[in-house]
Design a protein around this motif. Structure first.
Motif, PDB file in Angstrom:
ATOM      1  N   TRP A 197     -15.665  -9.822-106.507  1.00  0.00           N
ATOM      2  CA  TRP A 197     -16.074  -9.335-107.822  1.00  0.00           C
ATOM      3  C   TRP A 197     -16.015  -7.918-107.739  1.00  0.00           C
ATOM      4  CZ3 TRP A 197     -20.534  -6.981-108.121  1.00  0.00           C
ATOM      5  CH2 TRP A 197     -21.638  -7.242-107.158  1.00  0.00           C
ATOM      6  N   THR A 200     -12.358  -3.697-107.291  1.00  0.00           N
ATOM      7  CA  THR A 200     -11.669  -3.222-108.509  1.00  0.00           C
ATOM      8  C   THR A 200     -10.219  -3.072-108.343  1.00  0.00           C
ATOM      9  OG1 THR A 200     -12.008  -0.773-108.039  1.00  0.00           O
ATOM     10  CG2 THR A 200     -13.748  -2.040-109.185  1.00  0.00           C
ATOM     11  N   ARG A 257     -13.048  -4.163-116.315  1.00  0.00           N
ATOM     12  CA  ARG A 257     -12.911  -5.298-115.346  1.00  0.00           C
ATOM     13  C   ARG A 257     -11.749  -5.420-114.764  1.00  0.00           C
ATOM     14  NH1 ARG A 257     -16.411  -8.044-119.080  1.00  0.00           N
ATOM     15  NH2 ARG A 257     -15.006  -9.655-119.533  1.00  0.00           N
ATOM     16  N   LYS A 258     -10.607  -5.462-115.420  1.00  0.00           N
ATOM     17  CA  LYS A 258      -9.375  -6.064-114.927  1.00  0.00           C
ATOM     18  C   LYS A 258      -9.166  -5.265-113.620  1.00  0.00           C
ATOM     19  CE  LYS A 258      -4.918  -6.651-116.591  1.00  0.00           C
ATOM     20  NZ  LYS A 258      -3.569  -6.247-117.624  1.00  0.00           N
TER      21      LYS A 258
END
Length: 268
Positions: A197, A200, A257-258
């Motif tokens: 997570w 990026t 966040r993508k």
């Protein structure tokens, strides 16, 4: 007139550019991005073929610089600059001196994107950690009109990235290569994967693994520890060099966040 984008990698040793960042540098160079490399040391404490670590450090550094420049040419890097700091002692430098040297290169080249090691130094290597810290500070100082340590006009880098390999990438790398450790103050440090997570940006470099392997092979003095890479299948090579992951430390042009697929997202 089409804008010429610029990418700068600031790393610690000869072969970092190939083993750690080769796919990214090769891809963007092939796309017409101007690529630059700043390397802190000549790797004079590294292995030297059959002599291991018993060779004359000056000669080791001289030869490894030649290997570095050959690998950079294979990757399409347009310019290589070597700061000439002591291998294994980057974290002992006067921070103001190291930061100023990197600021000078940033202000001279005026890159849009800068890439370096993450704050954990991949596997805790003190030189990697130090160059990450110095580069981060230099990116800030380079854009500060009040910073008087460098002579050239201020330049604000649009995006700064840290290398951020996931667990799967580290497992593939160490399985094919060797377990990477760093002994520091009597304590063994190991590879420190980034959680999925936290990544990026993932850059597709699957078309460039043959170029990366050719660049790795330029580092002949180190080939004794790279040797088993020659036995990898094409599928395994793609697993190693087919993608590269980064953490977007900061961006002045995008966010969210993508998962990015391009270091220049928000700039093109």
């Amino acid at each position: 007139m089409k804008q010429a984008f610029k990418l700068m990698a600031v790393l610690a040793h000869p072969d970092d550019e190939s083993l750690g960042f080769g796919g990214t540098l090769a891809r963007y160079a092939a796309e017409g991005i101007e690529t630059y490399l700043v390397t802190a040391t000549r790797g004079e404490r590294g292995r030297f073929g059959s002599q291991g670590k018993n060779a004359d450090p000056v000669e080791v550094g001289r030869v490894r610089e030649v290997e570095l420049r050959a690998a950079a040419a294979v990757l399409g890097i347009g310019e290589v600059s070597i700061l000439g700091y002591g291998d294994g002692a980057v974290d002992q430098l006067d921070s103001a001196i190291a930061i100023r040297a990197i600021v000078e290169h940033i202000r001279r080249v005026r890159p849009h994107v800068v890439i370096t090691f993450g704050p954990e130094g991949a596997y805790g290597h003190p030189d990697h950690i130090a160059i990450s810290q110095f580069t981060t500070a230099a990116v800030v100082c380079a854009g500060d009109g009040g910073y008087r340590g460098a002579s050239l006009p201020a330049h604000r880098v649009a995006k700064l990235y840290s290398l951020a390999w996931r667990k799967a990438k580290w497992e593939a790398y160490q399985s094919a290569f060797r377990k990477l450790t760093s002994m520091v103050d009597g304590i063994e440090r190991q590879a420190n994967p980034w959680p999925d997570w936290a990544v990026t940006t993932e850059v597709d470099t699957s078309s460039y693994w043959p170029v990366v392997w050719k660049a790795v092979c330029c580092h002949q003095t180190q080939i004794s520890i790279y040797g088993q890479l020659e036995q990898l299948t094409e599928e395994q090579q793609r697993g190693l060099w087919g993608s590269q992951e980064f953490y977007r430390a900061y961006s002045a042009v995008n966010g969210g966040r993508k998962l990015e697929t391009d270091l220049f997202q928000g700039l093109r």
